[in-house]
Design a protein around this motif. Sequence first.
Motif, PDB file in Angstrom:
ATOM      1  N   ILE A  83     110.604   1.913 -23.407  1.00 44.04           N
ATOM      2  CA  ILE A  83     111.417   2.257 -22.240  1.00 44.04           C
ATOM      3  C   ILE A  83     112.635   3.069 -22.648  1.00 44.04           C
ATOM      4  O   ILE A  83     113.506   3.341 -21.827  1.00 44.04           O
ATOM      5  CB  ILE A  83     111.862   0.992 -21.487  1.00 44.04           C
ATOM      6  CG1 ILE A  83     112.577   0.030 -22.440  1.00 44.04           C
ATOM      7  CG2 ILE A  83     110.663   0.312 -20.841  1.00 44.04           C
ATOM      8  CD1 ILE A  83     113.194  -1.159 -21.736  1.00 44.04           C
ATOM      9  N   GLY A  84     112.694   3.449 -23.928  1.00 36.52           N
ATOM     10  CA  GLY A  84     113.786   4.297 -24.378  1.00 36.52           C
ATOM     11  C   GLY A  84     115.147   3.630 -24.331  1.00 36.52           C
ATOM     12  O   GLY A  84     116.143   4.294 -24.076  1.00 36.52           O
ATOM     13  N   CYS A  85     115.208   2.334 -24.602  1.00 36.42           N
ATOM     14  CA  CYS A  85     116.488   1.620 -24.473  1.00 36.42           C
ATOM     15  C   CYS A  85     117.355   1.772 -25.713  1.00 36.42           C
ATOM     16  O   CYS A  85     118.535   1.448 -25.685  1.00 36.42           O
ATOM     17  CB  CYS A  85     116.238   0.137 -24.212  1.00 36.42           C
ATOM     18  SG  CYS A  85     115.503  -0.715 -25.618  1.00 36.42           S
ATOM     19  N   SER A  86     116.800   2.254 -26.822  1.00 37.35           N
ATOM     20  CA  SER A  86     117.533   2.481 -28.073  1.00 37.35           C
ATOM     21  C   SER A  86     118.001   1.208 -28.759  1.00 37.35           C
ATOM     22  O   SER A  86     118.835   1.273 -29.643  1.00 37.35           O
ATOM     23  CB  SER A  86     118.743   3.398 -27.855  1.00 37.35           C
ATOM     24  OG  SER A  86     118.314   4.637 -27.364  1.00 37.35           O
ATOM     25  N   ASN A  87     117.491   0.053 -28.351  1.00 33.23           N
ATOM     26  CA  ASN A  87     117.848  -1.182 -29.055  1.00 33.23           C
ATOM     27  C   ASN A  87     117.484  -1.093 -30.528  1.00 33.23           C
ATOM     28  O   ASN A  87     118.266  -1.474 -31.399  1.00 33.23           O
ATOM     29  CB  ASN A  87     117.095  -2.370 -28.430  1.00 33.23           C
ATOM     30  CG  ASN A  87     117.960  -3.141 -27.471  1.00 33.23           C
ATOM     31  OD1 ASN A  87     119.023  -2.667 -27.078  1.00 33.23           O
ATOM     32  ND2 ASN A  87     117.505  -4.318 -27.096  1.00 33.23           N
ATOM     33  N   CYS A  88     116.295  -0.566 -30.802  1.00 37.46           N
ATOM     34  CA  CYS A  88     115.822  -0.482 -32.174  1.00 37.46           C
ATOM     35  C   CYS A  88     116.676   0.479 -32.993  1.00 37.46           C
ATOM     36  O   CYS A  88     116.939   0.246 -34.171  1.00 37.46           O
ATOM     37  CB  CYS A  88     114.359  -0.057 -32.190  1.00 37.46           C
ATOM     38  SG  CYS A  88     114.025   1.395 -31.176  1.00 37.46           S
ATOM     39  N   GLN A 119     111.771   8.387 -25.324  1.00 38.87           N
ATOM     40  CA  GLN A 119     110.977   7.525 -26.185  1.00 38.87           C
ATOM     41  C   GLN A 119     111.624   7.414 -27.552  1.00 38.87           C
ATOM     42  O   GLN A 119     112.315   8.325 -27.983  1.00 38.87           O
ATOM     43  CB  GLN A 119     109.585   8.122 -26.378  1.00 38.87           C
ATOM     44  CG  GLN A 119     108.730   8.157 -25.148  1.00 38.87           C
ATOM     45  CD  GLN A 119     107.833   6.955 -25.066  1.00 38.87           C
ATOM     46  OE1 GLN A 119     107.127   6.634 -26.005  1.00 38.87           O
ATOM     47  NE2 GLN A 119     107.867   6.273 -23.942  1.00 38.87           N
ATOM     48  N   MET A 120     111.358   6.301 -28.203  1.00 34.60           N
ATOM     49  CA  MET A 120     111.734   6.189 -29.599  1.00 34.60           C
ATOM     50  C   MET A 120     110.537   6.613 -30.444  1.00 34.60           C
ATOM     51  O   MET A 120     109.395   6.350 -30.092  1.00 34.60           O
ATOM     52  CB  MET A 120     112.111   4.745 -29.926  1.00 34.60           C
ATOM     53  CG  MET A 120     112.453   4.504 -31.382  1.00 34.60           C
ATOM     54  SD  MET A 120     111.049   4.335 -32.494  1.00 34.60           S
ATOM     55  CE  MET A 120     110.779   2.591 -32.481  1.00 34.60           C
ATOM     56  N   MET A 121     110.814   7.313 -31.540  1.00 35.57           N
ATOM     57  CA  MET A 121     109.765   7.593 -32.514  1.00 35.57           C
ATOM     58  C   MET A 121     110.315   7.293 -33.894  1.00 35.57           C
ATOM     59  O   MET A 121     111.502   7.488 -34.149  1.00 35.57           O
ATOM     60  CB  MET A 121     109.306   9.051 -32.430  1.00 35.57           C
ATOM     61  CG  MET A 121     108.498   9.357 -31.186  1.00 35.57           C
ATOM     62  SD  MET A 121     107.574  10.873 -31.342  1.00 35.57           S
ATOM     63  CE  MET A 121     108.844  12.085 -31.171  1.00 35.57           C
ATOM     64  N   LYS A 122     109.444   6.808 -34.758  1.00 37.36           N
ATOM     65  CA  LYS A 122     109.875   6.525 -36.118  1.00 37.36           C
ATOM     66  C   LYS A 122     108.718   6.750 -37.072  1.00 37.36           C
ATOM     67  O   LYS A 122     107.571   6.878 -36.636  1.00 37.36           O
ATOM     68  CB  LYS A 122     110.398   5.086 -36.233  1.00 37.36           C
ATOM     69  CG  LYS A 122     109.319   4.034 -36.055  1.00 37.36           C
ATOM     70  CD  LYS A 122     109.888   2.653 -36.217  1.00 37.36           C
ATOM     71  CE  LYS A 122     109.647   2.100 -37.604  1.00 37.36           C
ATOM     72  NZ  LYS A 122     108.245   2.045 -38.009  1.00 37.36           N
ATOM     73  N   GLY A 138     118.770   2.724 -40.184  1.00 35.81           N
ATOM     74  CA  GLY A 138     118.981   3.850 -39.274  1.00 35.81           C
ATOM     75  C   GLY A 138     117.760   4.726 -39.119  1.00 35.81           C
ATOM     76  O   GLY A 138     117.880   5.938 -38.975  1.00 35.81           O
ATOM     77  N   VAL A 139     116.577   4.127 -39.135  1.00 40.53           N
ATOM     78  CA  VAL A 139     115.354   4.918 -39.137  1.00 40.53           C
ATOM     79  C   VAL A 139     114.910   5.373 -37.743  1.00 40.53           C
ATOM     80  O   VAL A 139     114.647   6.560 -37.547  1.00 40.53           O
ATOM     81  CB  VAL A 139     114.224   4.151 -39.861  1.00 40.53           C
ATOM     82  CG1 VAL A 139     112.882   4.768 -39.571  1.00 40.53           C
ATOM     83  CG2 VAL A 139     114.496   4.130 -41.351  1.00 40.53           C
ATOM     84  N   PRO A 140     114.793   4.470 -36.755  1.00 40.79           N
ATOM     85  CA  PRO A 140     114.251   4.935 -35.465  1.00 40.79           C
ATOM     86  C   PRO A 140     115.145   5.988 -34.825  1.00 40.79           C
ATOM     87  O   PRO A 140     116.365   5.946 -34.945  1.00 40.79           O
ATOM     88  CB  PRO A 140     114.227   3.655 -34.605  1.00 40.79           C
ATOM     89  CG  PRO A 140     114.306   2.534 -35.567  1.00 40.79           C
ATOM     90  CD  PRO A 140     115.111   3.038 -36.713  1.00 40.79           C
ATOM     91  N   LYS A 141     114.464   6.966 -34.194  1.00 39.57           N
ATOM     92  CA  LYS A 141     115.207   8.018 -33.501  1.00 39.57           C
ATOM     93  C   LYS A 141     114.872   7.946 -32.030  1.00 39.57           C
ATOM     94  O   LYS A 141     113.707   7.729 -31.660  1.00 39.57           O
ATOM     95  CB  LYS A 141     114.766   9.389 -33.998  1.00 39.57           C
ATOM     96  CG  LYS A 141     115.351   9.812 -35.325  1.00 39.57           C
ATOM     97  CD  LYS A 141     114.944  11.254 -35.570  1.00 39.57           C
ATOM     98  CE  LYS A 141     115.429  11.759 -36.913  1.00 39.57           C
ATOM     99  NZ  LYS A 141     115.029  13.158 -37.112  1.00 39.57           N
ATOM    100  N   ALA A 185     106.819   3.276 -31.686  1.00 37.52           N
ATOM    101  CA  ALA A 185     106.735   2.585 -30.404  1.00 37.52           C
ATOM    102  C   ALA A 185     105.467   2.969 -29.664  1.00 37.52           C
ATOM    103  O   ALA A 185     105.051   4.120 -29.689  1.00 37.52           O
ATOM    104  CB  ALA A 185     107.948   2.928 -29.558  1.00 37.52           C
ATOM    105  N   LEU A 186     104.838   1.992 -29.009  1.00 34.70           N
ATOM    106  CA  LEU A 186     103.707   2.278 -28.132  1.00 34.70           C
ATOM    107  C   LEU A 186     104.236   3.068 -26.947  1.00 34.70           C
ATOM    108  O   LEU A 186     105.122   2.605 -26.231  1.00 34.70           O
ATOM    109  CB  LEU A 186     103.061   0.974 -27.667  1.00 34.70           C
ATOM    110  CG  LEU A 186     102.453   0.115 -28.762  1.00 34.70           C
ATOM    111  CD1 LEU A 186     102.122  -1.271 -28.239  1.00 34.70           C
ATOM    112  CD2 LEU A 186     101.212   0.763 -29.315  1.00 34.70           C
TER     113      LEU A 186
END
Lengths: 205, 172
Positions: free
Chosen positions: A87-92, A109-112, A99-102, A81-82
């Motif tokens: 926005i840390g919504c966890s949709n992804c 923030q999301m990071m993957k 189940g990759v994005p954390k 994620a940029l």
Amino acid sequence: MSERALFIDYARCIGCQACVQACEECDTHRGQPMIHLETIRRRDSVQTAPQVCMHCEDPICAQVCPADAIKKGPDGVVHSALTHRCIGCSNCVLACPFGVPKYFAAIDQMMKCDLCYDRTSIGKKPMCATVCPSQALTFMTPEELERTRRGTAVNEWVFGEERVRTKVSVVVPHEVKEVHVNLVQLGKRREKAEPDDVAALLEEG
Amino acid sequence: MANGEGAGIKGRIQRWREDFPIRWLDDHYIARREFAKALTIGSALLVGVNAVIAAVGRWVRRPGQMEAEVPVGKASEIPTGGSVLFRYPTDEDPCILVRTQSGDLRAYSQVCTHLSCAIVHQSEKDSFLCPCHRGHFSVNDGRPTGGPPVRRLPRIWIEQRGDELWAVGKDS
């Protein structure tokens, strides 16, 4: 000679966590591995499986992102994620079939996994493939893979009615043409716990 | 959408997806129309901001400078070729008022525009001399007539009220 790609050979994984440790070393997410090392049927087996981002052709994580934060490069790499948009919504996190994005609450923030873009974009192997001692994670051309492995590489997945094509391939036996993943029926309780449903097994005692 | 990106689960391309593409290449693509629009709006803004700056200099700041009014002396006490020193608009700014050979009153900043020495009036030549580097200025309009200075002396505007002379404004 075609381009090198990342292949996952689950059968070769020995669960040594080398890829997880190597992933942690990256300066962009130090101490936080982007690789999930899954344990398969913990009760019956010691088999493990590394899960990196598969880099879908039509990335669901980016499709569901309301902040337009996940982008796909021209080389097919789906980036993390940029930071100024996420926005840390966890949709992804919820949408990804692998189940990759954390989601990291501390930084909201999301990071993957981004296939070690700093390395692969200049022709180096991603860190996990560099350290994997059994080459369960390997970065090579399809021709090399065909010459050195028994199975075939497959990048077609079927989740219920959803078909997903990925940039990263998995090595499967020759007769398998696409990987079918059975879906769990939500709200339906099984009478006997599945052998890999750890939560249910713990409940049973 | 160039390459089918954004075709959803149903295979229908969503209109809004064109504005928020997933691929870098689509995201960074600038159409000729957008480029022309940015150029037009950018130059319009440039013109507008310049006009605002000019307007501020013309109407907003000028009255503020003219508020300062300083008495200089009596007109009858300055003979032809005579001069008076005063300070305007603040006590830090030395100025000189002269009566030229033709009988007009002229006032300028006393600071030479070359290296800020104080100029002196030479009544017989009807000019100002900067003694530091022999710079010459005309008393009629303050323009440099010789020597190293290239910029004119700032003019001080003088107003005569009865016999009293007042400094009322300064050219920059």
